[in-house]
Design a protein around this motif. Structure first.
Motif, PDB file in Angstrom:
ATOM      1  N   MET A   1      32.226  45.268  66.546  1.00  0.00           N
ATOM      2  CA  MET A   1      32.483  45.968  67.608  1.00  0.00           C
ATOM      3  C   MET A   1      34.015  45.466  67.983  1.00  0.00           C
ATOM      4  N   PRO A   2      34.975  46.390  68.127  1.00  0.00           N
ATOM      5  CA  PRO A   2      36.450  45.956  68.541  1.00  0.00           C
ATOM      6  C   PRO A   2      36.190  45.213  69.805  1.00  0.00           C
ATOM      7  N   PRO A   3      37.106  44.407  69.940  1.00  0.00           N
ATOM      8  CA  PRO A   3      38.371  43.843  69.232  1.00  0.00           C
ATOM      9  C   PRO A   3      38.153  42.868  68.013  1.00  0.00           C
ATOM     10  N   PHE A   4      37.204  42.753  67.761  1.00  0.00           N
ATOM     11  CA  PHE A   4      36.857  41.611  66.816  1.00  0.00           C
ATOM     12  C   PHE A   4      37.306  42.230  65.348  1.00  0.00           C
ATOM     13  N   PRO A   5      37.855  41.298  64.809  1.00  0.00           N
ATOM     14  CA  PRO A   5      38.211  41.557  63.404  1.00  0.00           C
ATOM     15  C   PRO A   5      37.365  42.181  62.397  1.00  0.00           C
ATOM     16  N   LEU A   6      36.036  41.888  62.540  1.00  0.00           N
ATOM     17  CA  LEU A   6      35.119  42.640  61.538  1.00  0.00           C
ATOM     18  C   LEU A   6      35.151  44.205  61.621  1.00  0.00           C
ATOM     19  N   PHE A   7      35.529  44.637  63.020  1.00  0.00           N
ATOM     20  CA  PHE A   7      35.449  46.026  63.166  1.00  0.00           C
ATOM     21  C   PHE A   7      36.649  46.645  62.041  1.00  0.00           C
ATOM     22  N   PHE A   8      37.658  46.023  62.104  1.00  0.00           N
ATOM     23  CA  PHE A   8      38.747  46.777  61.349  1.00  0.00           C
ATOM     24  C   PHE A   8      38.302  46.648  59.871  1.00  0.00           C
ATOM     25  N   SER A   9      37.743  45.531  59.301  1.00  0.00           N
ATOM     26  CA  SER A   9      37.537  45.553  57.972  1.00  0.00           C
ATOM     27  C   SER A   9      36.278  46.636  57.609  1.00  0.00           C
ATOM     28  N   GLU A  10      35.354  46.498  58.428  1.00  0.00           N
ATOM     29  CA  GLU A  10      34.363  47.256  58.132  1.00  0.00           C
ATOM     30  C   GLU A  10      34.771  48.837  58.120  1.00  0.00           C
ATOM     31  N   PHE A  11      35.406  49.093  59.231  1.00  0.00           N
ATOM     32  CA  PHE A  11      35.927  50.537  59.445  1.00  0.00           C
ATOM     33  C   PHE A  11      36.749  50.942  58.223  1.00  0.00           C
ATOM     34  N   PHE A  12      37.751  50.069  57.584  1.00  0.00           N
ATOM     35  CA  PHE A  12      38.568  50.476  56.649  1.00  0.00           C
ATOM     36  C   PHE A  12      37.703  50.446  55.338  1.00  0.00           C
ATOM     37  N   ILE A  13      36.729  49.583  54.987  1.00  0.00           N
ATOM     38  CA  ILE A  13      35.967  49.746  53.829  1.00  0.00           C
ATOM     39  C   ILE A  13      35.240  51.091  53.963  1.00  0.00           C
ATOM     40  N   MET A  14      34.629  51.391  55.019  1.00  0.00           N
ATOM     41  CA  MET A  14      33.968  52.551  55.187  1.00  0.00           C
ATOM     42  C   MET A  14      34.904  53.858  54.755  1.00  0.00           C
ATOM     43  N   LEU A  15      36.203  53.501  55.400  1.00  0.00           N
ATOM     44  CA  LEU A  15      37.009  54.633  55.253  1.00  0.00           C
ATOM     45  C   LEU A  15      37.128  55.165  53.797  1.00  0.00           C
ATOM     46  N   GLN A  16      37.483  54.025  52.959  1.00  0.00           N
ATOM     47  CA  GLN A  16      37.629  53.970  51.500  1.00  0.00           C
ATOM     48  C   GLN A  16      36.453  54.391  50.825  1.00  0.00           C
TER      49      GLN A  16
ATOM     50  N   VAL B   1      30.125  46.000  48.387  1.00  0.00           N
ATOM     51  CA  VAL B   1      30.401  47.545  47.989  1.00  0.00           C
ATOM     52  C   VAL B   1      31.858  47.825  48.245  1.00  0.00           C
ATOM     53  N   GLY B   2      32.605  47.166  49.187  1.00  0.00           N
ATOM     54  CA  GLY B   2      33.827  47.118  49.383  1.00  0.00           C
ATOM     55  C   GLY B   2      34.783  46.990  47.889  1.00  0.00           C
ATOM     56  N   LEU B   3      34.352  45.663  47.073  1.00  0.00           N
ATOM     57  CA  LEU B   3      34.893  45.627  46.003  1.00  0.00           C
ATOM     58  C   LEU B   3      34.860  46.984  45.007  1.00  0.00           C
ATOM     59  N   ALA B   4      33.324  47.254  45.071  1.00  0.00           N
ATOM     60  CA  ALA B   4      33.051  48.361  44.110  1.00  0.00           C
ATOM     61  C   ALA B   4      33.990  49.545  44.148  1.00  0.00           C
ATOM     62  N   ILE B   5      34.681  49.568  45.318  1.00  0.00           N
ATOM     63  CA  ILE B   5      35.254  50.900  45.429  1.00  0.00           C
ATOM     64  C   ILE B   5      36.643  50.618  44.653  1.00  0.00           C
ATOM     65  N   SER B   6      36.909  49.500  44.547  1.00  0.00           N
ATOM     66  CA  SER B   6      38.002  49.351  43.578  1.00  0.00           C
ATOM     67  C   SER B   6      39.496  50.044  43.852  1.00  0.00           C
ATOM     68  N   THR B   7      39.772  49.883  45.080  1.00  0.00           N
ATOM     69  CA  THR B   7      41.066  50.297  45.472  1.00  0.00           C
ATOM     70  C   THR B   7      41.838  49.386  46.239  1.00  0.00           C
ATOM     71  N   PRO B   8      43.130  49.230  45.802  1.00  0.00           N
ATOM     72  CA  PRO B   8      43.789  47.906  46.497  1.00  0.00           C
ATOM     73  C   PRO B   8      43.415  47.819  48.035  1.00  0.00           C
ATOM     74  N   VAL B   9      43.548  49.070  48.705  1.00  0.00           N
ATOM     75  CA  VAL B   9      43.077  49.015  50.236  1.00  0.00           C
ATOM     76  C   VAL B   9      41.675  48.331  50.686  1.00  0.00           C
ATOM     77  N   ALA B  10      40.988  48.922  49.847  1.00  0.00           N
ATOM     78  CA  ALA B  10      39.521  48.310  49.950  1.00  0.00           C
ATOM     79  C   ALA B  10      39.471  46.758  49.852  1.00  0.00           C
ATOM     80  N   LEU B  11      40.091  46.364  48.493  1.00  0.00           N
ATOM     81  CA  LEU B  11      40.231  44.881  48.540  1.00  0.00           C
ATOM     82  C   LEU B  11      40.623  44.044  49.283  1.00  0.00           C
ATOM     83  N   PHE B  12      41.830  44.758  50.066  1.00  0.00           N
ATOM     84  CA  PHE B  12      42.581  44.036  51.020  1.00  0.00           C
ATOM     85  C   PHE B  12      41.451  43.713  52.306  1.00  0.00           C
ATOM     86  N   TRP B  13      40.975  45.010  52.471  1.00  0.00           N
ATOM     87  CA  TRP B  13      39.893  45.042  53.743  1.00  0.00           C
ATOM     88  C   TRP B  13      38.804  43.834  53.309  1.00  0.00           C
TER      89      TRP B  13
END
Lengths: 229, 493, 647, 313
Positions: free
Chosen positions: B391-406, B317-329
């Motif tokens: 759950m923070p502070p684990f890294p998956l939190f950030f990736s999922e959060f930012f993917i959701m954001l995108q 799903v993150g890939l499908a967003i097709s934005t650089p930020v999404a790909l990054f995360w």
């Protein structure tokens, strides 16, 4: 050289042959004959490759014909036949989801669908003439027919044959759509052989009882090891 | 040169494994191999100016760019950990007779080979080559699954091979298409990623879509995307845990790597507007099916496997967003998921040793008194469970959060559905942990179970992984971030 | 400069988290005491810091680090945050003091170190949530708070009820995070920033969705009905000091979130206020009605928390309605009322939980029907509980009254609202609010009466003893705070700089004391001084039995009957017969039990149907290769059709 | 606190303490008369109080300090509450004295303590009394608040002093709505002072008693205090009604004559109201306990109606 029209005619006949072999693989219950029909199918492919060579003159096709002949007409069928002997299964009468008749009907429909889809996709390519398009359609249809075998048959060994038939479809498709470098084709064949060997060994485990399998595993051990290295 | 050294190391390792009869020696060889690989990868990452071209077979076949090296780094780290873990774990398998002594050599040989193949897959420039290496990894890893020679394992391996290989055939058809596309557009046919990327904007969209869809079928099967994921829960659940960690942490990446590479090409043209919704649908279905399947799940390893499927869906799903930020995360998620999943499978393996239910890995786990018997593994599973549900502070939190954001910027509906599904997945995991980890045996019967003494070699990699996760999650190291940015740039997003 | 206090406090808390983990396997008292005293130290520092900040009204902003462009871990402490920080620090200091002794009486050996550690982490997370300067840090620490509190709830994991509580808590917490996350993401989509940016409009549907998402998220965490169900399970399951922290502080963090977003981000629409008001009123009334029926002391306190959160929400809702109706003064009063009630509830609820914890540990039961007579056996604890009970029953001159009075004043003046429809709503709401506070008085008469008065109703409670002094100091401070905050309410508001129309409670208290002294003096000089102790009159019974006392159940019986429409019961009859035609009766059983309406009509059906659905989906994975291949086949054909369609 | 207010404090307290037993007796007298009985002398309540003061106090061995402090707290709370309702002299309000909500909650404070004291001795009668008292007070609360809110709305103030000042300035009824509010206030008096049809202050039959059951364990001077505080409560509630409806006589200046006149006027008005209460009680039958909610619901409906009328018109 031979006349183009005649070659095209021959190819068309070979197409029919392939469809017939595929249909046979889908519908027959006799295991041994499935293997020989598979060998026949591969042989038809070799013939098609040679015919194409006479049409286009690309040396790659000849090489492919050669490799296919040795691997798919001789080695693999032989190997599967040996395995069949070992597990002493002659017939595969159970069908899942599709019985022979309905799979045949379905494959007709599929061919139409694929034709429609491909004719929309491919028009931009030089393979626009009907023979090449038909070859491509047939390739993918053969894949799907092989796939039907994989899920409508119970025996693992039959599934392997279905898979091999799919691979033939890919080859067919490849020959008619474009010309891949030989090295790639060669590597695929290698891959295929390893795969077949492994799946065949595993299918011994699935098709026979576990105790038998443990015994057999030891027999095959050396063989497998050498494949790895 | 580097590639040759990879091969050399592997050949030496294989020879050593063939010579020795001692399990420990074989294991040491594997650890060493993985370590040297890791060192080489780190060396490449630090010193060479990636992307590196033209060595070994010429520019046609192999190359090293940031993305490939990134995946190789993950793979070598996981392999090092898994090999260390296997030292104690395989010993246990041997003792209990689950693994026959005769198969040991085969096991380690396959192991060594698998690492080499994976590295080569990530370093191949040519798609066909990549396809072949990916296929071979399937074969080898299937052997590693089947090595336990229990009927279920053979069954699982068989499913794996069949589903993956059949789908990969379609991928190959897709590559034939791609070859044809390039031949039409560029004159000479090529499957070289670098070349394709360069001229991607010239490609006709119709064929490109067809090519992508077919390739997608293949690599979706490899990475466990619905509806091609069916092999995954069974294979992961039945493989020895060290192997499960590799399957989940490394081999799934091969699939998603292929999809991303291919998508990068498609992304250059208008075709991606057609494909992005399709990928989103697949991603959503993947997350949905896996999350919902997690709810009634009673088997730990299966649950963890489903969670892998879920994570793959998120990446898609993150890939499908097709934005650089999404790909990054998405890339970030790949690292985070691999490390987390490996530590989960490792701890699940400890539990498996404790509550040996070898003949019924479909049956519910009979886990009792876990905090008395295996507090370490229990805590790790809880921790990595928290990590995997983001759950923070684990890294998956950030990736999922930012993917959701995108995702939120792209489509609110999809975001809503995704969040709901993530919720369901986390409930599934939490429910399992809460119901099984709190089971106590009857006071008089519980005492006869001896605690399984976990060897240090099984604990060290787990602690290492969790520590690594925490470090990544808390500090989000800027070098790493920069590196991921490089990848995004290279993929021309 | 003053910021250093905050930073030190954070590091001390961090040390308190890590220290017991390092020594996790050692079962020593000093480890736990050290860890808990870290909490005390940091609470004092935080308390000083936030107090100074609150008075000065300056806002402190600082960024810790910024690993990526979008995300910076930064904190901003303005008056609102300082207020909630103050609240947190008071409660956590007292809880920590209490905990140092309480924890030594708990089971779990070295696992208790972990409990200390997660308590530190929990407090740390709450402090950081309150101090967060952007929505992402807010959410990050929100999740940390959720995770650490989850560990605390499931501490006694072996008990069946804890398991249930854990599942409830886990699911509801996740749901809450989900909604908060959704809200934050939508806000980001609107503003393209994580900062608490002010949105000038509320008419865009996206903004309303964001608000609704955040509101739902915070409501779940705060325990607003119908999302309240986790509260009455989680509170009894966790150790009492933890319940005190959760009820006292964590619920307030949710309130903080709501207030923060309403003030800083949104320009609230009047309908939002109505929504919050209705949610608050319903929670307040139903919460206390359910509390009345409970005889598990901690569950009763949990339900009463729901009621109090409802009261706070009423204040917030009123404030929004008034803002939208252009009555800024009233809006301020009601918001101050809500905030002040948050503080007061934090104090008296943690006081009640702590003293209840002492009682429970002394009697080994949570059932108030098995207590009784503890006023003689635990005089100090009973006095503290009494202070809490008077506070929570909103009686003058204690603090519970002061804050409810503010809300009442806002209500009474609210008829100035223009819209007649809102007037009707406000009238209904005020009536229910009054009912709530009267019922809570009744509820705590019952609680105090059953626990501490009359005769002990079980051997455990006969043998109960007063708890050690550490377990008295903590509640003692809180009890003092209850009194001080109530008596000096007006003065406090003046110092902080708000002119509120509160009566001078100090004056009233002096009058009260004066009148009591006056009465005493008059009686001293006029009345007889003879005192005799003699058996209670019991209609001629020679000696009184504890079983003849009025029980807690009996006490609430009239209200049970009156509110029988809410306490639905279910009568279950099971009969077995010898023959098929149901003539010869074999055996049978009958039971009447309280229907937990929300649980049985909302939670369980959802759980049941989702499980059913999940099992259905899980059947997808049937273990048969042929099926799997069929899926692949179908997918491939679908994709080919897709290709034909789109390519 | 200025001198005026201090004087007010003294006067008001003294007046309320001395006058309230009279009203209690008066009600009883009226009731007796209507029932065709002679009834007790008009100063009977004073005699009873004095007698009680002379008696010893008996405590149950189970009872705690609650039992001992309750009479004082109750008395203090009600005396402070009495300060909120000027009976004869109306000074400037000070320090929040006169806040109508605080007034209500001071009464609630007294009730809270009494209810606890009822439970303290462990007798089942006391418990029953407390239980019923708290239940009734809870369900009448919405009505009370609505009525008080209406008052606040009508007078635009929360302070009873200001309300009285407003009515005293006009001399007569300020608005017709007030008369409607007065009816509701009357109902509140009936409920709060435990009268028929809610409670029967005459009996000590356990099935009917509420308030009396609650103080059953009290004796001696404590009982005297509680009886007196009940009387005070009745007086201040009556005073609230009286000074809102018929405020004439209430003085706003501190002169001896003014206060005396006001006192006489108040006693007269109070006696009439006490008589009315007596008459009302005699015309009613005691309701069954669980029928009370419907009675209160009617009262609530009535009050709300009034308010809606008042507010919308």
């Amino acid at each position: 050289m031979i006349d183009t029209a005649i070659v095209i005619g021959i190819i068309r006949i070979l197409f029919v042959c392939i469809i017939i072999t595929a249909a046979y693989i889908i519908s027959t219950r006799n295991l041994l004959s499935v293997v020989s029909v598979y060998a026949l199918q591969s042989l038809t492919l070799v013939a098609i490759a040679i015919s194409l060579f006479s049409l286009e003159g690309s040396i790659v096709l000849l090489e492919i014909a050669l490799v296919t002949f040795f691997s798919k007409v001789i080695i693999i069928p032989y190997f599967i036949a040996t395995i069949q002997e070992k597990i002493r299964i002659k017939r595969d009468i159970e069908f899942h989801y599709l019985n022979p008749t309905s799979s045949l009907l379905l494959s007709m429909v599929l061919m139409l669908v694929i034709y429609m889809a491909l004719s929309k996709i491919v028009p931009e390519t030089p393979a626009h003439n009907s023979l090449f398009l038909f070859g491509a359609v047939l390739g993918i249809s053969l894949m799907l027919m092989g796939m039907m075998v994989t899920f409508s048959r119970k025996r693992a060994i039959t599934k392997v044959l279905g898979f091999l038939s799919m691979e033939n479809g890919v080859l067919l498709f490849g020959m008619f759509v474009t010309e891949l470098p030989f090295i790639i084709e060669f590597l695929i064949i290698i891959d295929l052989i390893i795969l077949v060997i492994l799946t065949a060994v595993l299918s011994v485990g699935i098709d026979s009882t576990l105790e038998d399998y443990h015994k057999r595993l030891h027999q095959f051990h050396l063989l497998k090891d050498s494949e790895e290295n | 040169m580097i590639l040759i050294s990879f091969v050399l190391v592997s050949v030496v390792s294989l020879v050593l494994i063939a010579v020795t009869r001692n399990h420990r020696h074989m294991n040491t060889v594997c650890i060493m191999q993985a370590l040297i690989f890791a060192a080489l990868a780190v060396y490449l990452a630090l010193t060479q100016h990636v992307p590196v071209f033209s060595f070994l077979v010429g520019s046609q076949y192999f190359f090293i760019d940031h993305f490939g090296l990134f995946e190789v780094l993950i793979a070598t780290v996981i392999f090092t950990c898994a090999a260390t873990y296997a030292r104690g774990y395989v010993e246990g398998l041997l003792e209990s007779g689950e693994l026959e002594k005769g198969s040991l050599k085969l096991f380690y040989a396959a192991w060594t080979l698998l690492l080499l193949l994976i590295v080569f897959a990530f370093f191949s420039d040519n798609f066909a080559l990549f396809w072949i290496f990916a296929e071979l990894t399937t074969v080898i890893s299937a052997m590693l699954i089947a090595i336990l020679a229990a009927r279920e394992n053979i069954d699982a391996a068989f499913k794996y091979i069949f589903i993956a290989s059949i789908s990969m055939l379609f991928a190959f058809v897709g590559f034939i298409f791609l070859f044809e596309i390039s031949r039409v557009s560029l004159g000479t046919g090529t499957l070289n990623w670098t070349v394709l990327m360069q001229y991607a904007d010239r490609f006709p969209t119709g064929m490109l879509i067809a090519s992508f869809v077919l390739v997608f079928i293949g690599f979706a099967a490899k990475s466990g995307i619905f509806p091609f994921h069916t092999w995954l829960p069974e294979a992961h659940a039945k493989a020895p845990s060290a192997v499960s960690a590799i399957l989940s942490g490394v081999l799934l990446n091969v699939g998603i790597y292929g999809i991303i590479r291919m998508y990068a090409i498609v992304h250059q043209t208008i075709a991606f507007t057609t494909l992005a919704p399709m990928i989103t649908v697949f991603g959503l279905l993947t997350v949905g099916i896996s999350a919902i399947s997690m709810l009634p799940q009673k088997n730990l390893k299966k649950l963890v496997a489903f969670s892998s499927v879920e994570n793959m869906g998120i990446m898609l799903v993150g890939l499908a967003i097709s934005t650089p930020v999404a790909l990054f995360w998405v890339l970030f998620q790949i690292v985070a998921h691999s490390l987390t999943k490996a530590s989960m499978f490792f701890s699940a393996g400890i539990l498996h040793r404790q509550y040996r239910n070898r003949f019924s890995s479909d049956a519910p786990d009979d886990i009792r008194d876990i905090f008395r018997l295996q507090p370490f593994a229990a805590w790790i599973i809880i921790l990595s469970g928290l990590a995997i549900i983001g759950m923070p502070p684990f890294p998956l939190f950030f990736s999922e959060f930012f993917i959701m954001l995108q995702l939120g910027a792209a489509s609110l509906w999809v975001l809503g559905i995704m969040l709901l599904l993530l919720f369901i997945a986390s409930v599934g995991l939490g429910y399992f942990v809460l119901t099984t980890f709190t089971q106590m045996s009857e006071p008089d019967t519980g005492s006869d179970i001896e605690p399984y003494l976990t060897p240090a070699s099984m604990k060290v990699p787990i602690i290492f992984l969790i520590g690594l996760l925490l470090i990544i999650g808390i500090f989000l190291p800027s070098h790493g971030m920069e590196y991921l940015n490089q990848i995004v740039m290279e993929l021309k997003f | 400069m003053i910021l250093i206090l905050f930073i030190i406090a954070i590091f001390v808390l961090l040390a308190g988290t890590i220290f017991p983990l390092i020594t996790a396997s050692l079962d020593r008292k000093f480890i736990r005491t050290t860890s808990l005293s870290f909490i005390i130290v940091s609470s004092i520092l935080l308390g000083i810091f936030s107090f100074i900040n609150l008075i000065s009204g300056e806002s402190v902003l600082f960024t810790v680090y910024q690993p990526i462009k979008l995300f910076s871990l930064s904190f901003e402490i303005d008056r609102l945050s300082s207020f909630f920080l103050l609240l947190t620090s008071i409660v956590s200091a007292c809880v920590a003091i209490y905990f140092t002794e309480y924890i030594e009486h708990m089971d779990g050996n070295s696992r208790r170190n972990l409990l200390c550690s997660s308590t530190c982490l929990f407090i740390l997370a709450m402090v950081l949530v309150i101090a967060s300067a952007n929505t992402l840090s807010f959410f990050l620490f929100w999740e940390l708070m959720a995770a650490s509190s989850f560990l605390l709830v499931t501490y006694e994991y072996t008990r069946e009820e804890t398991k249930k509580a854990g599942i409830f808590y886990f699911i509801m917490t996740q749901l809450s995070s989900l909604f908060v996350l959704l809200g934050i993401i939508i806000l980001f989509v609107i503003t393209n920033s994580f900062a608490f940016l002010h949105l000038a409009t509320s008419s865009v549907p996206l903004v309303t969705i964001a608000f609704l998402a955040l509101f739902t998220g915070f409501s779940i965490k705060a325990g607003i009905i119908p999302f309240h169900k986790w509260l009455p399970y989680a509170h009894p399951a966790s150790p009492s000091p933890i319940s005190a922290l959760m009820s006292g502080v964590m619920l307030k963090v949710a309130v903080y979130g709501l207030v923060r977003f309403l003030l800083d981000v949104f320009t609230p629409d009047v309908s939002w206020g109505v929504l919050i008001l209705i949610a608050g009123t319903v929670s307040a009334v139903l919460g206390i009605i359910y509390a009345l029926k409970e005889h598990d002391v901690k569950m009763m306190l949990a339900y009463s928390s729901i009621e109090n959160i409802g009261v706070i929400f009423i204040g917030i809702g009123l404030s929004i309605i008034f803002t939208a109706s252009n009555l800024p003064l009233l809006a301020t009063i009601s918001l101050l009322g809500a905030l002040f009630h948050s503080l007061n509830h934090a104090i008296f609820k943690s006081l009640l939980f702590l003293t209840a914890g002492s009682v429970v540990s002394a009697t080994n039961t949570r059932d108030i029907e098995h207590m009784g007579g503890l006023a003689h056996r635990m005089p100090v604890t009973s006095a503290f509980f009494f202070v809490g009970a008077v506070s929570i029953a909103a009686l003058p001159p204690l603090n519970g009254f002061a804050s409810e009075l503010l809300i009442f004043i806002a209500f009474f003046t609210s008829v100035a609202v223009v819209n007649p429809l809102f007037k009707v709503l406000l009238f209904i709401s005020i009536a229910l609010f009054a009912l709530t506070s009267a019922l809570s008085a009744s509820c705590f008469v019952k609680a105090f009466g059953s626990i501490f008065l009359a005769m002990p109703r079980s051997p455990e409670s006969t043998d109960a003893h007063e708890v050690p002094s550490a377990m008295l100091i903590g509640p003692g401070i809180l009890a003092a705070a209850c009194i001080l905050l109530g008596v000096f309410a007006l003065q406090i508001f003046t110092v902080v700089g708000f002119a509120v129309p509160l009566p001078d409670m100090l004056f009233v208290s002096i009058l009260l004391v004066g009148m009591a002294v006056f009465t005493y003096l008059v009686l001293y000089f006029t009345a007889s001084h003879e005192v005799r102790v003699s058996e209670t009159w019991g209609c001629g019974l020679l000696s009184q039995k504890a079983s003849a006392e009025y029980s807690g159940h009996g006490f609430s019986e009239p209200l049970d009957v009156i509110f029988s429409a809410i306490y639905r019961t279910r009568i279950k009859n099971e009969r077995k017969f010898f023959d098929q035609k149901s003539c010869l009766f074999k055996e049978g059983s009958g039971e009447i039990r309280l229907l937990k309406v929300f649980e049985e009509y909302l939670y369980h059906p959802i759980a049941k149907y989702s499980m059913k659905g999940a099992r259905f989906v899980a059947r997808f994975q049937n273990g048969c290769l042929d099926t799997y291949l069929l899926y692949v086949f179908v997918a491939v054909i679908a994709l080919i059709i897709f290709l034909g369609w789109f390519a | 606190m200025n001198l005026d207010f201090f004087i007010y404090l003294v006067i008001n307290t003294l007046v309320v303490v001395t006058i309230s037993p009279l009203f209690v007796s008066l009600t009883k007298k009226v009731k007796a008369k209507t029932q065709g009985r002679q009834g007790p002398p008009i100063f009977q309540t004073y005699f009873i109080l004095i007698k009680l003061l002379k008696k010893e106090v008996i405590y149950s061995p189970n009872s705690s300090r609650i039992m001992r402090v309750t009479p004082f707290v109750t008395m203090a709370a009600l005396l402070v509450a009495a300060l909120f309702v000027p009976l004869v002299y109306l000074p400037e309000p000070q320090g929040g004295i006169g806040n109508i909500i605080l007034f209500l909650y001071l009464i609630a404070l007294a009730r809270f303590f009494m209810a606890l004291a009822g439970l303290d001795a462990g007798s089942s009668f006391g418990g029953m009394g407390s239980s019923r008292e708290m239940s009734i007070s809870a369900i009448i609360e919405p009505t009370t608040i609505i009525v008080f809110a209406a008052l606040a709305f009508v007078f635009k103030t929360l302070n009873i002093f200001d309300m009285f000042a407003s009515t005293a300035a006009n001399g007569l009824l300020e608005t017709p709505t007030l008369i409607l509010i007065a009816i509701s206030l009357f109902i509140i008096i009936i409920v709060e002072t435990s009268r028929i049809p809610v409670d029967n202050p005459e009996t000590h039959l356990e099935l009917t008693m509420i308030h009396e059951g609650m103080i059953l364990e009290q004796s001696g001077r404590n009982l005297a205090l509680l009886e007196l505080s009940a009387a005070v409560k009745m007086t201040i509630l009556m005073a609230l009604l009286i000074n809102l409806i018929v405020p004439f006589g209430l003085t706003t200046t501190l002169t001896l004559a003014g206060i005396l006149i006001a006192l006489v006027a108040f006693v007269v008005k109070g006696s009439i109201l006490a008589g009315l209460i007596g008459l009302f009680e005699s015309s009613m039958a005691k309701k069954r306990f669980f029928q009370l909610p419907s009675l209160f619901a009617m009262a609530f409906f009535f009050s709300t109606l009034i308010i809606i009328m008042a507010v919308f018109s």
